[in-house]
Design a protein around this motif. Structure first.
Motif, PDB file in Angstrom:
ATOM      1  N   GLU A   1     -20.529  15.960  79.594  1.00 23.53           N
ATOM      2  CA  GLU A   1     -21.384  15.676  80.987  1.00 23.53           C
ATOM      3  C   GLU A   1     -22.697  15.154  80.314  1.00 23.53           C
ATOM      4  O   GLU A   1     -23.467  15.905  79.514  1.00 23.53           O
ATOM      5  N   GLY A   2     -23.239  13.901  80.933  1.00 26.26           N
ATOM      6  CA  GLY A   2     -24.656  13.462  80.556  1.00 26.26           C
ATOM      7  C   GLY A   2     -24.670  12.393  79.719  1.00 26.26           C
ATOM      8  O   GLY A   2     -25.653  11.756  79.521  1.00 26.26           O
ATOM      9  N   GLU A   3     -23.742  12.312  78.984  1.00 28.65           N
ATOM     10  CA  GLU A   3     -23.757  11.353  77.701  1.00 28.65           C
ATOM     11  C   GLU A   3     -23.103  10.217  78.340  1.00 28.65           C
ATOM     12  O   GLU A   3     -22.697   9.945  79.375  1.00 28.65           O
ATOM     13  N   ASN A   4     -23.491   9.241  77.504  1.00 25.28           N
ATOM     14  CA  ASN A   4     -22.843   7.739  78.079  1.00 25.28           C
ATOM     15  C   ASN A   4     -21.479   7.314  77.448  1.00 25.28           C
ATOM     16  O   ASN A   4     -21.237   7.907  76.281  1.00 25.28           O
TER      17      ASN A   4
ATOM     18  N   ARG B   1     -24.929   3.516  88.011  1.00 24.74           N
ATOM     19  CA  ARG B   1     -24.936   3.886  86.502  1.00 24.74           C
ATOM     20  C   ARG B   1     -23.834   2.962  85.718  1.00 24.74           C
ATOM     21  O   ARG B   1     -23.577   3.408  84.506  1.00 24.74           O
TER      22      ARG B   1
ATOM     23  N   THR C   1     -23.702   5.141  82.314  1.00 21.61           N
ATOM     24  CA  THR C   1     -24.546   5.969  81.767  1.00 21.61           C
ATOM     25  C   THR C   1     -24.640   7.509  82.655  1.00 21.61           C
ATOM     26  O   THR C   1     -24.234   7.672  83.709  1.00 21.61           O
ATOM     27  N   ALA C   2     -25.105   8.594  81.793  1.00 22.10           N
ATOM     28  CA  ALA C   2     -25.443   9.795  82.362  1.00 22.10           C
ATOM     29  C   ALA C   2     -24.178  10.273  83.150  1.00 22.10           C
ATOM     30  O   ALA C   2     -23.898  10.474  84.338  1.00 22.10           O
ATOM     31  N   SER C   3     -22.934  10.226  82.338  1.00 17.17           N
ATOM     32  CA  SER C   3     -21.703  10.542  82.674  1.00 17.17           C
ATOM     33  C   SER C   3     -21.562  11.953  83.443  1.00 17.17           C
ATOM     34  O   SER C   3     -22.227  12.860  83.184  1.00 17.17           O
ATOM     35  N   ARG C   4     -20.747  12.017  84.389  1.00 20.27           N
ATOM     36  CA  ARG C   4     -20.399  13.253  85.331  1.00 20.27           C
ATOM     37  C   ARG C   4     -19.034  13.487  85.082  1.00 20.27           C
ATOM     38  O   ARG C   4     -18.165  12.730  84.846  1.00 20.27           O
TER      39      ARG C   4
END
Lengths: 113, 112
Positions: free
Chosen positions: B15-18, B60, B77-80
């Motif tokens: 989580e948070g990575e692209n 995103r 971006t900023a994956s969840r």
């Protein structure tokens, strides 16, 4: 309607029986598509209807498969003499035209036993 | 086969990575679209990029298109964790019937 509606949601049938899958597209959408998706796989194109033009049937896997679209609206996909390899999720989609996105129904999961 | 191809086939990130997914196709196109699929059922449209566009953004999501290489990429971006799904590209040919040709898909898993 608000979205593309498909029925039934799930269908279990015995090998050799015929099945009919129904798709009710978004009102006003002239294009309607049927796809098939086996577990964990991509979408396999089956047939495409555009307005009053002759449908593109190039994806139908055998002559057991047929589809019609009545009055430019509701479509029915018919599979005759079902086989186990026909088991898949059958997805219907509609769109306004080639320059817009397709809207998908939730699919019919067909299981042939 | 007319089907496009995507890579990677599967992607697992924190989580948070692209997350970046790539799509290659074979024919000249009118437009290319990206879709998301949860739980093997209906697909949801994400973004459409026309053949004369090179980049497009939506929230995103960032999509690029290189028609000379017949390829596209989708960046999240900023994956969840909620981005966990399968992602498919679809191309609409510039001639012939206007059926959407789907790629093989990328299964994305975002770990919390």
């Amino acid at each position: 309607g608000a979205g593309v509606s498909q029925s039934p949601s799930n269908k279990v049938t015995e090998k050799g029986k015929d099945v009919e899958l129904r798709c009710d597209p978004i009102s006003g959408h002239t294009a309607l598509y049927w796809y098939r998706q086996s577990l964990g796989q991509g979408l396999e194109f089956l047939i495409y209807f555009q307005g009053n033009s002759a449908p593109d049937k190039s994806g139908l896997p055998s002559d057991r498969f047929s589809a019609e679209r009545t009055g430019g609206s509701v479509s029915t996909l018919t599979i005759q003499r079902t086989q186990q390899e026909d088991s898949a999720v059958y997805l219907c989609a509609s769109s306004l035209n080639r320059n817009t996105e397709a809207f998908f129904g939730q699919g019919t999961r067909l299981t042939v036993v | 086969s007319q089907q496009g191809e995507e890579d990677p086939q599967a992607l697992s990130i924190q989580e948070g990575e692209n997350a970046t997914m790539n799509c290659s196709y074979k024919t000249s196109i009118n437009n290319l679209q990206w879709y998301r699929q949860n739980s093997g059922r209906g697909l949801v449209h994400l973004i459409l990029i026309r053949s004369n566009e090179r980049e497009k953004h939506s929230g995103r999501l960032r999509v690029t298109l290189d028609t000379s290489k017949k390829s596209s990429s989708l960046l999240i971006t900023a994956s969840r964790a909620a981005d966990t799904a399968s992602y498919f590209c679809a191309t609409v040919p510039s001639s012939g019937t206007y059926k959407y040709i789907f790629g093989t898909g990328t299964r994305l898993k975002v770990l919390a």
